[in-house]
Design a protein around this motif. Structure first.
Motif, PDB file in Angstrom:
ATOM      1  N   ASP A 132      19.010 -24.257 -19.857  1.00  0.00           N
ATOM      2  CA  ASP A 132      19.948 -23.609 -20.779  1.00  0.00           C
ATOM      3  C   ASP A 132      19.287 -23.225 -22.093  1.00  0.00           C
ATOM      4  O   ASP A 132      19.494 -22.111 -22.597  1.00  0.00           O
ATOM      5  N   ASP A 133      18.497 -24.119 -22.642  1.00  0.00           N
ATOM      6  CA  ASP A 133      17.839 -23.826 -23.918  1.00  0.00           C
ATOM      7  C   ASP A 133      16.873 -22.652 -23.783  1.00  0.00           C
ATOM      8  O   ASP A 133      16.714 -21.860 -24.710  1.00  0.00           O
ATOM      9  N   LEU A 150      25.924 -17.968 -28.442  1.00  0.00           N
ATOM     10  CA  LEU A 150      25.290 -19.059 -27.697  1.00  0.00           C
ATOM     11  C   LEU A 150      24.903 -20.235 -28.586  1.00  0.00           C
ATOM     12  O   LEU A 150      24.563 -21.304 -28.093  1.00  0.00           O
ATOM     13  N   PRO A 153      28.430 -24.623 -29.288  1.00  0.00           N
ATOM     14  CA  PRO A 153      28.462 -25.397 -28.035  1.00  0.00           C
ATOM     15  C   PRO A 153      29.621 -25.026 -27.109  1.00  0.00           C
ATOM     16  O   PRO A 153      29.434 -24.932 -25.892  1.00  0.00           O
ATOM     17  N   GLU A 154      30.811 -24.816 -27.674  1.00  0.00           N
ATOM     18  CA  GLU A 154      31.957 -24.488 -26.826  1.00  0.00           C
ATOM     19  C   GLU A 154      31.829 -23.091 -26.224  1.00  0.00           C
ATOM     20  O   GLU A 154      32.128 -22.870 -25.052  1.00  0.00           O
ATOM     21  N   ARG A 156      29.046 -21.560 -25.764  1.00  0.00           N
ATOM     22  CA  ARG A 156      27.906 -21.578 -24.851  1.00  0.00           C
ATOM     23  C   ARG A 156      28.353 -21.946 -23.437  1.00  0.00           C
ATOM     24  O   ARG A 156      27.907 -21.347 -22.452  1.00  0.00           O
ATOM     25  N   GLU A 157      29.266 -22.891 -23.340  1.00  0.00           N
ATOM     26  CA  GLU A 157      29.761 -23.325 -22.030  1.00  0.00           C
ATOM     27  C   GLU A 157      30.458 -22.177 -21.293  1.00  0.00           C
ATOM     28  O   GLU A 157      30.383 -22.072 -20.071  1.00  0.00           O
ATOM     29  N   LEU A 158      31.138 -21.319 -22.048  1.00  0.00           N
ATOM     30  CA  LEU A 158      31.822 -20.172 -21.452  1.00  0.00           C
ATOM     31  C   LEU A 158      30.868 -19.023 -21.131  1.00  0.00           C
ATOM     32  O   LEU A 158      30.997 -18.359 -20.110  1.00  0.00           O
ATOM     33  N   LEU A 160      27.257 -18.950 -21.039  1.00  0.00           N
ATOM     34  CA  LEU A 160      26.001 -19.130 -20.300  1.00  0.00           C
ATOM     35  C   LEU A 160      26.089 -18.768 -18.813  1.00  0.00           C
ATOM     36  O   LEU A 160      25.148 -18.168 -18.278  1.00  0.00           O
ATOM     37  N   PRO A 161      27.179 -19.117 -18.113  1.00  0.00           N
ATOM     38  CA  PRO A 161      27.215 -18.769 -16.682  1.00  0.00           C
ATOM     39  C   PRO A 161      27.052 -17.280 -16.419  1.00  0.00           C
ATOM     40  O   PRO A 161      26.300 -16.877 -15.521  1.00  0.00           O
ATOM     41  N   ARG A 164      23.415 -16.101 -17.450  1.00  0.00           N
ATOM     42  CA  ARG A 164      22.426 -16.481 -16.433  1.00  0.00           C
ATOM     43  C   ARG A 164      22.586 -15.610 -15.178  1.00  0.00           C
ATOM     44  O   ARG A 164      21.607 -15.178 -14.576  1.00  0.00           O
TER      45      ARG A 164
END
Length: 244
Positions: A132-133, A150, A153-154, A156-158, A160-161, A164
């Motif tokens: 992730d980083d 990004l 933190p909150e 990022r969870e939404l 990043l998927p 990626r």
């Protein structure tokens, strides 16, 4: 859910411009374009599944499939001439969609490929395989508003998927033989883009039998955020549309 976001519908417009976002991007990236562009152009920004107001829909993991879906969604809007503008990953999806549209007899009048290597010269970098980083670090390096999201933190969870997913989609893309474009192509690149040089962007001239132009503007990978008036002026000049 519709594939396009049109901030300002213009039933009188003589032309439509379909804008395809970068990896990790959404239609909001082009939200301000409608106000800046000529009234003769109706802007439709593509909203890929799995993000923003399409968050509940499954992600598309294959570039050719994504292009087929975009081209299919454009079919009901073929009553007016259309141009395609794609940035980074969006440039490759726009190219593949243009091939499909041409094959079906509704070729776009122009393809603008921004901040992207040509389809046959994709490189071998694998951001999607990083942790992730590592993915976040690449987004920060490229810049743009997505990098800021990004850091939270909150968010990022939404985010990043689908970020990626998009990196995997474009990094696994392979150009296939088939329909050769006759559509004119303009490649636009930032002079300090760490992802693509002007020489690499010039390779877009090899994918079409139509005319080709290369434009270099000051800036990095997201040069178009800072140089939006210049980009829109280039589009209007190329399409021979009056600015006002």
């Amino acid at each position: 859910m519709s594939w396009f976001r049109c901030a300002e519908p213009r039933p009188w417009a003589s032309m439509r411009l379909f804008c395809l976002p970068h990896a990790g991007g959404s239609a909001v990236f082009y939200r301000t374009w409608a106000k800046e562009i000529s009234p003769a152009v109706e802007v439709h920004a593509v909203q890929y599944p799995g993000r923003a107001d399409r968050m509940a829909e499954p992600l598309v993991a294959d570039a050719h499939q994504l292009a087929r879906l975009v081209a299919g969604a454009m079919a009901p809007l073929a009553d007016r001439p259309a141009a395609l503008f794609g940035h980074s990953m969006g440039a490759v999806i726009a190219y593949e969609a243009a091939r499909l549209l041409q094959e079906r007899g509704s070729a776009p009048v122009h393809l603008f490929a921004s901040g992207a290597r040509p389809p046959h010269d994709r490189g071998d970098e694998r951001v999607a395989d990083r942790d992730d980083d590592g993915v976040v670090a690449e987004m920060v390096k490229l810049g743009g508003t997505d990098a800021e999201a990004l850091r939270d933190p909150e968010l990022r969870e939404l985010v990043l998927p689908y970020v990626r997913n998009d990196f995997a989609l474009i990094e696994s893309y392979a150009h296939r033989d088939g329909v050769r474009l006759t559509v004119p192509v303009t490649a636009i690149v930032g002079d300090a883009d760490p992802h693509v040089t002007a020489d690499q962007a010039a390779g877009w001239g090899e994918v079409t039998d139509g005319r080709f132009a290369l434009r270099t503007l000051p800036g990095g990978h997201f040069y178009l955020a800072d140089r939006q008036p210049d980009v829109i002026a280039e589009i209007l000049r190329t399409l021979e549309v009056p600015a006002g």
